[in-house]
Motif scaffolding. Structure first.
Motif: not given
Length: 451
Positions: A132-139, A146-162
């Motif tokens: 949620s950073s205001r810095d576009t590149a960092l965000r 975060a999406g990579d980590a959620l995919i690795r953990d199998g948190q599919w819905e959370e990954a799609l939202a991210m």
């Protein structure tokens, strides 16, 4: 004079501390410039100096107003140098000392990367915070990580939202993986189609292929065709794609798995093809439905397992299967303790050969050829998970048996005969294992007396 000397020492110390911090800042700037200019050797040298000077600055003034910055510079330099254990300590201490600084988000990002490298699940929370950073590149980088980590953990819905509203190739691929895992196969393929004309060699389609193949043979075939028609196709990539599709279809469509294995084994030898040969050797034996069928399948092993690990695996399978076949053939119907022999052979087929139908055939011999065996009920129970399509028939036959210790146990009754039967079978299986390790043949006559 003493007061003047003390003041002089304090002034010198303060100047030395300030000089160390200045040098840490300068070395950090130099390292960042070298990274941008893709001079990794120079960057690592500069990061090493930055870490040393920042550590010195903090040691000289741990209670000063600039202590948090010294720890930040030290932690970042150590992180970029690959020492995430020490870097995490410095970064965490800096974050606690100062919460409102211009470098707060870059600090959290370095800390998140280190936690990720150390397989600390706290990395995801930090990346999510930075998403949620205001810095576009960092965000965007934080969203991807975060999406990579959620995919690795199998948190599919959370990954799609991210990963929503991020239209980058790697992010599209991750969304496709999550959608396939959630059973949204058409949507998954729709995410992939814009990527398939790309020459981006960093995109790895194996995960999404395996997930799609585990759910839909038609869609995974379509993806394989699209990949084969695209600019990335090569024997090496095609073999990896096919191997992923084989692994997925083994859970969904074994016939499709065998068809794809055939295509894979026809490609020039490489790691994926050799892995396929190893898998094919296991598949040949695993699909045996009877001892006669197993004998035929052993003869065909050499066609797919003629080198390396596959040949070693074929030899191991033969080492297990040949004595099993000989012992099954030598165990005539109705011989004393033959039911124990057949139960042990069934467990070998199930656990060591991974051949469920062969195991079920061996367990069925107990019911057929030792109709008075106290293990008849156990043989029916053992077949239930191996033949799920026959579950209703097997349960009906189980319910029709006369009272026995296994049925009593299933009804929750305490039956000493059940314990004795299990102990007798366990003792026989252990004795077989000891005899096998000493290369001593085991016959039905070697079985311990049953109650």
């Amino acid at each position: 004079m003493k007061r003047v000397a003390a003041a002089t020492l304090l002034l010198v110390g303060a100047c030395s501390w300030s000089n160390s911090l200045y040098q840490a800042r300068a070395a950090s700037a130099e390292a960042l410039k070298a990274e941008r200019e893709e001079r990794p050797g120079d960057a690592q040298t500069a990061w090493g100096r930055a870490a040393t000077k920042a550590e010195s600055a903090y040691a000289r003034g741990p209670a000063s107003a600039k202590a948090a910055e010294a720890l930040w510079l030290q932690g970042r330099a150590q992180a970029r140098g690959g020492d995430c254990v020490r870097a995490s300590v410095a970064l965490e201490r800096s974050a606690l000392l100062r919460r409102n600084t211009s470098w707060r988000e870059p600090l959290l990002f370095e800390l998140a990367r280190c936690r990720e490298a150390l397989q600390d699940r706290g990395a995801v929370a930090l990346f999510e915070q930075l998403a949620s950073s205001r810095d576009t590149a960092l965000r965007r980088v934080a969203q991807r990580r975060a999406g990579d980590a959620l995919i690795r953990d199998g948190q599919w819905e959370e990954a799609l939202a991210m990963l929503r509203n991020v239209e980058e190739p790697r992010v599209r691929l991750n969304r496709a993986i999550a959608l396939a895992a959630l059973g949204r196969d058409e949507a998954s393929l729709a995410e992939l189609r814009p990527l398939l004309t790309s020459s981006d060699t960093t995109l790895d389609y194996t995960s999404v292929l395996e997930m799609l193949a585990a759910r839909s043979t038609a869609l995974s075939d379509e993806l394989l065709q699209l990949l084969a028609a695209g600019p990335l196709v090569s024997p090496d990539r095609e073999s990896r794609w096919l191997l992923a599709a084989v692994r997925g279809s083994l859970r969904n469509d074994p016939d499709a798995a065998d068809r794809r294995l055939g295509r894979l084994l026809a490609l020039p030898s490489n790691l994926a093809v050799r892995s396929g040969a190893l898998l094919a050797a296991d598949r040949i034996v695993a699909r045996a439905v009877s001892p006669a069928d197993l004998r035929l399948r052993l003869d065909s092993l050499s066609r797919v397992a003629d080198e390396g690990l596959a040949r070693s695996r074929a030899q191991e399978l033969r080492r297990i299967a040949v004595p099993l076949l000989a012992e099954e053939r030598a165990t005539a119907p109705g011989v004393p303790r033959g039911d124990l022999v057949l139960f042990a052979l069934g467990e070998i087929a199930r656990d060591s050969l991974a051949a469920p139908q062969l195991a079920a055939w061996l367990f069925a011999r107990i019911e057929r050829d030792w109709s008075e065996s106290p293990y008849r009920a156990k043989s029916l129970l053992a077949r239930l998970p191996l033949l799920p399509d026959s579950g209703e028939v097997l349960r009906t036959r189980l319910a029709s048996l006369p009272p026995n210790p296994y049925l009593a146990y299933l009804r929750g009754q305490q039956d000493a005969a059940f314990v004795r039967l299990e102990d007798s079978l366990r003792a026989y299986v252990l004795e077989r294992a000891r005899a096998a390790s000493g290369r001593k043949p085991v016959s039905s006559g070697d079985a311990p007396d049953r109650p």
